[in-house]
Design an enzyme around this catalytic site. Structure first.
Site, PDB file in Angstrom:
ATOM      1  CE  LYS B  98      -4.230  -1.775   0.201  1.00 47.90           C
ATOM      2  NZ  LYS B  98      -5.132  -1.618  -0.953  1.00 47.90           N
ATOM      3  CD  GLU B 120     -10.147   4.041   0.483  1.00 49.43           C
ATOM      4  OE1 GLU B 120     -10.023   5.275   0.340  1.00 49.43           O
ATOM      5  OE2 GLU B 120      -9.433   3.215  -0.117  1.00 49.43           O
ATOM      6  CB  SER B 387       0.157  -8.056  -1.299  1.00 51.00           C
ATOM      7  OG  SER B 387      -0.787  -8.818  -0.577  1.00 51.00           O
TER       8      SER B 387
END
Lengths: 272, 416
Positions: B98, B120, B387
């Site tokens: 991210k 969010e 990830s």
């Protein structure tokens, strides 16, 4: 002439500002809708906006979100909204009905099927919050072809260069969102609205309605001095949610009649 | 359809953000100008040397890139088939992919002169990454998070607060990621002049799906270089989990034009597709419009968005990035599902066999690799995007396992 154009012709020749209340279909219940719609029509609604419940009402503030949630708890769907309109039309042939909602329930029904059913139910205009004109050319065409007005939003952030493009697709009236925010927010700037309406009128021949943030007689009159129509939603829904289900219609009607009276007294003053 | 059959190079989305019938800009009028401005500014900075240099500098010195590719030899051997390689996004600063996107968007926010960012978050990884870059670049940060997720990801809430962000619990709707997104949109529409909305996935209105993909594609670009060096060639399969789909787009994108490489996205089947308790929008959804774009959605017959379920909060979303919708329809990528139970099994195996605690999201991709590996020859190569790391999932896993952790036989005191 369709009902929206006829209504504005009548209202404008009388030197009045149109009053457009908004209620969500299914709030407080489907069974309550006939009485509720009749009450707000009698109280002086020139046009009625009916909210189509949606699970993710991104442009709405907490009050209309709650109305949507109450309706969805009772599984109220787009076909129920159309049935409510059909039922209303049997008793009222003149008050225009505009549906306001989000794209997905319409796409789930199918845009063409929806346009056909809306036309036969007696819907006069459709405002899809998340269909800006760029994504709605075909949909607007489907509505036009059936005599339904596609209604589009203009906002404080809409650049002047874009206003004409929006107006080119619009019919009935354009809806100016009076503030940066969601429905029911409370930071309305009347002077700013007046300036923006002047900009809009340079490009748009249709009547201009103003909504988002009108909460009482004072704000209604302040905006009505500049707009062709005022739209009131969250404040009426607050009346509905504070009433017992049996009293919702009477209470919403009573509150709206107060606004109608405020507008009319102002207009008499203006006429005199 | 194969990419080779397409006229010219892959150049989606089009000017207005469409990937075929998917994508687009489905938002209220108030946001149009902000999105137009973002589109224009991003087009300007996307190829700007200073911007790119700064992005790469931050990725190297702040995030710790490039992240390695790692050959999971023991696991591959145990499974007895294809060789499993892991792209180690779990080693990034803040513990997941991210941050790549957040660095890119924060640099853009700085150039647009925005002093306030909002985000969010579901699992909290994107919220933590947004809070991190806000601290790093000195911006105010507000993170919207569903109350359900606040409960199950308490540690990430604490991390965000440590980083100086304010976390706003969202109580509307299903109280998860989709509702956090609704609330962030409402904030943005209200504060559109001052605020930059850092969307965490390849979702939302154009240009977000394209922009987030571009920032995340550093993952795949590194793999293109690393795999020939480390494994001798490019992989036969690239496998990644898909919630909104940003880690998957990031690793898929540079491989799109290489037809020999099979791309597999893994959705969350939750308690099973048949139970309805899942989050597999590509597998079990229908096209519709939500959160600013047209894509596959989990919805009922009336077009109401359904509540989703997955053991991993980061996959618990009823939509998916529009480019995945297009890749599915075009056949370029394949999308499969993995249940909670299968993901948890892969989670434990990865801990036990490789000494890596994966995020539950990534465990879905690992679980599919586990299924696929034994069916392939030993010289086949699978590249799995790991990830994120699983520190945030300790509570969830402990609850599920009833605190019955695996104990290596030689460490078990009763066996001594």
């Amino acid at each position: 002439m369709n009902r929206i154009d006829a209504t504005f012709a009548k209202v404008q020749s009388a030197g009045r500002t149109a009053l457009i209340p908004y209620v969500t279909v299914g709030d407080p219940s489907l069974a309550a809708m006939p009485a509720l719609l009749e009450a707000i029509a009698v109280a002086g609604a020139d046009i009625i906006e009916l909210g189509v419940p949606f699970s993710d009402p991104m442009a709405d503030g907490p009050v209309i979100q709650r109305a949507s949630e109450r309706a969805l708890l009772q599984q109220v769907a787009l076909r129920d909204v159309l049935a409510v309109v059909h039922d209303f039309r049997m008793r009222d042939r003149t008050t225009p009905i505009v549906l306001m909602g989000y794209a997905n329930p319409i796409e789930a029904m199918g845009e063409k099927v929806f346009a056909d059913r809306a036309a036969s139910a007696g819907v006069d205009g459709v405002l899809v919050v998340d269909y800006p004109p760029e994504e709605a050319t075909d949909f607007a065409q489907l509505l036009h072809a059936r005599g339904i007005a596609p209604i589009f939003l203009l906002s404080p952030t809409t650049p002047e260069s874009r206003i004409a493009a929006v107006a080119a697709l619009a019919r009935g009236y354009v809806y100016y969102v009076s503030l940066k925010g969601v429905t029911g927010a409370g930071h309305l700037d009347t002077a700013d609205v007046a300036r923006r309406l002047a900009d809009i009128r340079r490009h748009v021949r249709l009547p201009v309605g103003v909504g988002f943030g009108i909460r009482d007689a004072t704000s209604a009159r302040a905006i009505a001095a500049h707009a062709d129509a005022i739209v009131i939603g969250s404040r009426i829904i607050e009346e509905i949610e504070q009433a017992s289900p049996g009293e919702a219609a009477a209470r919403a009607g009573h509150w709206l009649a107060g606004i109608r009276q405020a507008l009319d007294s102002m207009e008499r003053k203006r006429a005199a | 359809m194969r990419m080779a059959d397409l006229p010219g190079a892959y150049d989606l989305p089009d000017e207005r953000g469409h990937f075929g019938q998917y994508g687009g800009v489905f938002v209220a009028e108030t946001l149009i100008r902000a999105l137009d401005e973002l589109k224009t500014q991003y087009a300007r900075y996307r190829d700007d040397t200073d911007f790119r240099d700064e992005f790469e500098y931050e990725l190297k010195h702040y995030v710790g890139r490039p992240s390695p590719v790692y050959h999971a030899k023991r696991w591959s051997q145990e499974l007895g088939g294809a060789q499993i390689w892991l792209k180690r996004e779990d080693l990034n600063h803040t513990g997941a992919h991210k941050i790549n996107n957040c660095i890119g968007q924060a640099l853009l926010a700085c150039r647009l002169g925005k002093k306030r960012v909002i985000a969010e978050t579901g699992a909290g990884q994107h919220g933590v990454a947004a809070a991190t870059v806000a601290a790093r670049f000195g911006m105010e940060c507000v993170v919207y998070m569903g109350t359900e997720d606040v409960k199950r990801q308490a540690q990430n809430v604490f991390r965000m607060k440590l980083l100086g962000a304010s976390v706003v619990p969202v109580t509307s709707g299903s109280k998860t990621l989709k509702d956090a997104l609704n609330e962030a949109m409402r904030d943005w529409v209200t504060n559109v002049e001052s605020t930059f909305y850092i969307i965490g996935s390849v979702a939302g209105p154009h240009p977000y799906p394209m922009m987030v993909r571009d920032f995340q594609s550093v993952i795949g670009r590194e793999c293109l270089v690393q795999m020939p060096e480390a494994a001798g060639r490019q992989p036969d399969y690239v496998i990644a989990c898909v919630g909104g789909g940003s880690n998957a787009m990031g690793i898929f994108f540079p491989y799109l034009m290489r037809d020999a490489v099979k791309l597999v996205g893994v959705e969350a089947a939750g308690e099973g597709i048949a139970t309805g308790k899942h989050a597999a929008s590509l597998t079990a959804g229908r096209p519709g419009v939500l959160h600013g774009n047209r894509t596959y959605l989990l919805q009922n017959d009336d077009g109401q968005i359904l509540e989703t379920h997955s053991v991993s909060a980061g996959l618990d979303y009823p939509g998916v990035g529009p480019e995945h919708a297009w890749l599915k329809d075009s056949g370029r990528a394949e999308y499969v599902t993995i249940t909670d139970q299968e993901a948890l099994a892969a989670f434990h195996d990865c801990c036990r066999i490789e000494g890596i605690i994966p995020a539950l999201e990534s465990a879905h991709a690992l679980a599919h690799a586990m299924k696929l590996a034994p069916t392939l020859p030993r010289d086949a190569i699978m590249l799995v995007n790991l990830s994120g790391r699983g520190d945030k999932d300790m509570n969830t896993v402990a609850e599920r396992a009833g605190l019955q952790f695996y104990c290596r036989p030689e460490c078990d005191p009763s066996r001594r």
